[in-house]
Design a protein around this motif. Sequence first.
Motif, PDB file in Angstrom:
ATOM      1  N   MET A  67     -14.414   1.472  -0.885  1.00  0.00           N
ATOM      2  CA  MET A  67     -13.472   2.301  -1.603  1.00  0.00           C
ATOM      3  C   MET A  67     -12.164   2.416  -0.808  1.00  0.00           C
ATOM      4  N   PRO A  68     -11.028   2.269  -1.478  1.00  0.00           N
ATOM      5  CA  PRO A  68      -9.744   2.465  -0.797  1.00  0.00           C
ATOM      6  C   PRO A  68      -9.601   3.922  -0.347  1.00  0.00           C
ATOM      7  N   LYS A  69      -8.920   4.087   0.783  1.00  0.00           N
ATOM      8  CA  LYS A  69      -8.758   5.422   1.348  1.00  0.00           C
ATOM      9  C   LYS A  69      -7.307   5.591   1.797  1.00  0.00           C
ATOM     10  N   PHE A  70      -6.783   6.798   1.641  1.00  0.00           N
ATOM     11  CA  PHE A  70      -5.437   7.135   2.090  1.00  0.00           C
ATOM     12  C   PHE A  70      -5.549   8.079   3.280  1.00  0.00           C
ATOM     13  N   VAL A  71      -4.770   7.795   4.331  1.00  0.00           N
ATOM     14  CA  VAL A  71      -4.745   8.641   5.523  1.00  0.00           C
ATOM     15  C   VAL A  71      -3.310   9.151   5.686  1.00  0.00           C
ATOM     16  N   VAL A  72      -3.156  10.476   5.672  1.00  0.00           N
ATOM     17  CA  VAL A  72      -1.833  11.075   5.804  1.00  0.00           C
ATOM     18  C   VAL A  72      -1.399  11.012   7.257  1.00  0.00           C
ATOM     19  N   LEU A  73      -0.165  10.520   7.495  1.00  0.00           N
ATOM     20  CA  LEU A  73       0.361  10.350   8.845  1.00  0.00           C
ATOM     21  C   LEU A  73       1.329  11.459   9.241  1.00  0.00           C
ATOM     22  N   THR A  74       1.870  12.177   8.289  1.00  0.00           N
ATOM     23  CA  THR A  74       2.904  13.171   8.530  1.00  0.00           C
ATOM     24  C   THR A  74       2.342  14.374   9.280  1.00  0.00           C
TER      25      THR A  74
ATOM     26  N   CYS B 215       3.323  11.255  -8.469  1.00  0.00           N
ATOM     27  CA  CYS B 215       2.979   9.876  -8.834  1.00  0.00           C
ATOM     28  C   CYS B 215       1.533   9.819  -9.301  1.00  0.00           C
ATOM     29  N   GLU B 216       1.170   8.657  -9.824  1.00  0.00           N
ATOM     30  CA  GLU B 216      -0.225   8.416 -10.158  1.00  0.00           C
ATOM     31  C   GLU B 216      -0.650   7.121  -9.483  1.00  0.00           C
ATOM     32  N   ILE B 217      -1.913   7.085  -9.103  1.00  0.00           N
ATOM     33  CA  ILE B 217      -2.482   5.906  -8.444  1.00  0.00           C
ATOM     34  C   ILE B 217      -3.579   5.376  -9.361  1.00  0.00           C
ATOM     35  N   LEU B 218      -3.466   4.092  -9.685  1.00  0.00           N
ATOM     36  CA  LEU B 218      -4.393   3.465 -10.628  1.00  0.00           C
ATOM     37  C   LEU B 218      -5.177   2.364  -9.926  1.00  0.00           C
ATOM     38  N   LEU B 219      -6.470   2.318 -10.170  1.00  0.00           N
ATOM     39  CA  LEU B 219      -7.299   1.213  -9.673  1.00  0.00           C
ATOM     40  C   LEU B 219      -7.419   0.206 -10.800  1.00  0.00           C
ATOM     41  N   ARG B 220      -6.835  -0.973 -10.600  1.00  0.00           N
ATOM     42  CA  ARG B 220      -6.887  -2.053 -11.602  1.00  0.00           C
ATOM     43  C   ARG B 220      -7.513  -3.270 -10.937  1.00  0.00           C
ATOM     44  N   ALA B 221      -8.745  -3.557 -11.293  1.00  0.00           N
ATOM     45  CA  ALA B 221      -9.502  -4.653 -10.680  1.00  0.00           C
ATOM     46  C   ALA B 221      -9.488  -4.456  -9.170  1.00  0.00           C
ATOM     47  N   ASN B 222      -8.855  -5.379  -8.412  1.00  0.00           N
ATOM     48  CA  ASN B 222      -8.802  -5.263  -6.957  1.00  0.00           C
ATOM     49  C   ASN B 222      -7.474  -4.694  -6.469  1.00  0.00           C
ATOM     50  N   ASP B 223      -6.617  -4.268  -7.386  1.00  0.00           N
ATOM     51  CA  ASP B 223      -5.296  -3.760  -7.014  1.00  0.00           C
ATOM     52  C   ASP B 223      -5.255  -2.238  -7.046  1.00  0.00           C
ATOM     53  N   ILE B 224      -4.442  -1.699  -6.136  1.00  0.00           N
ATOM     54  CA  ILE B 224      -4.130  -0.274  -6.143  1.00  0.00           C
ATOM     55  C   ILE B 224      -2.674  -0.187  -6.581  1.00  0.00           C
TER      56      ILE B 224
ATOM     57  N   ALA C  37     -11.713   7.470  -8.548  1.00  0.00           N
ATOM     58  CA  ALA C  37     -11.459   7.415  -9.989  1.00  0.00           C
ATOM     59  C   ALA C  37     -10.463   6.302 -10.307  1.00  0.00           C
ATOM     60  N   GLU C  38     -10.465   5.862 -11.557  1.00  0.00           N
ATOM     61  CA  GLU C  38      -9.514   4.829 -11.975  1.00  0.00           C
ATOM     62  C   GLU C  38      -8.085   5.349 -11.971  1.00  0.00           C
ATOM     63  N   ARG C  39      -7.908   6.650 -12.211  1.00  0.00           N
ATOM     64  CA  ARG C  39      -6.562   7.246 -12.234  1.00  0.00           C
ATOM     65  C   ARG C  39      -6.585   8.513 -11.387  1.00  0.00           C
ATOM     66  N   THR C  40      -5.675   8.582 -10.426  1.00  0.00           N
ATOM     67  CA  THR C  40      -5.538   9.748  -9.561  1.00  0.00           C
ATOM     68  C   THR C  40      -4.099  10.223  -9.629  1.00  0.00           C
TER      69      THR C  40
ATOM     70  N   THR D  44      10.268   2.534  -5.118  1.00  0.00           N
ATOM     71  CA  THR D  44       9.607   1.822  -6.200  1.00  0.00           C
ATOM     72  C   THR D  44       9.296   2.774  -7.351  1.00  0.00           C
ATOM     73  N   ARG D  45       9.378   2.254  -8.549  1.00  0.00           N
ATOM     74  CA  ARG D  45       8.936   3.005  -9.741  1.00  0.00           C
ATOM     75  C   ARG D  45       7.461   2.698  -9.982  1.00  0.00           C
ATOM     76  N   GLU D  46       7.074   1.429  -9.731  1.00  0.00           N
ATOM     77  CA  GLU D  46       5.684   1.012  -9.853  1.00  0.00           C
ATOM     78  C   GLU D  46       5.475  -0.166  -8.916  1.00  0.00           C
ATOM     79  N   GLY D  47       4.391  -0.130  -8.146  1.00  0.00           N
ATOM     80  CA  GLY D  47       4.140  -1.221  -7.217  1.00  0.00           C
ATOM     81  C   GLY D  47       2.683  -1.270  -6.809  1.00  0.00           C
ATOM     82  N   VAL D  48       2.297  -2.406  -6.242  1.00  0.00           N
ATOM     83  CA  VAL D  48       0.920  -2.619  -5.784  1.00  0.00           C
ATOM     84  C   VAL D  48       0.852  -2.298  -4.299  1.00  0.00           C
ATOM     85  N   LEU D  49      -0.133  -1.485  -3.928  1.00  0.00           N
ATOM     86  CA  LEU D  49      -0.354  -1.108  -2.531  1.00  0.00           C
ATOM     87  C   LEU D  49      -1.427  -2.000  -1.926  1.00  0.00           C
TER      88      LEU D  49
END
Length: 165
Positions: free
Chosen positions: A1-8, A45-54, A20-23, A72-77
């Motif tokens: 599962m992809p994970k986000f780590v806050v650096l600030t 913003c919203e984060i979407l899981l699309r196949a192997n892309d975030i 979830a598919e939409r966060t 960015t308005r929309e981009g792959v992470l």
Amino acid sequence: MPKFVVLTEGFAGTTYELTAERTTVGRLEDNTWQLAEPSVSGHHCEILLRANDIVVRDLNSTNGTFINGVATREGVLKPGQVLRLGQVEIRVENGAPPPLSSKKTLGHTLPISGGVKLDELDQGNRALTSPFAKKSDKASKVILYLGLVLGAIIILLIIYAILQL
């Protein structure tokens, strides 16, 4: 599962695992992931899981959504990239444990917003001068000349008084 780590600072070490598919991400409590920081919009913003892309999609936020310093308005992470929401920086991880090496790689320079622009480089030293306008010296010159004239008049009056005695 992809994970986000806050650096600030203040949020450093906070993590969020995408399940979830939409966060939705934002400052308000009705978001899936709440980031209570003033530079983050209510619904940032919203984060979407699309196949192997975030995929991250900005929701018309006030301070913008950036991937590795690029708005960015929309981009792959991708894992290892830094997502910035307002002033909050978040690193994307793929959920695998980090490598055993504790050495930090110093080979990458992270861009800062508002850095040097190409057209400023063509201006030579003008880009290094103060952004504040220099005040006119006319008033200073007038005061200097008036002081010299008054000083000369006072000296002449003193000499005249001495000669009259």
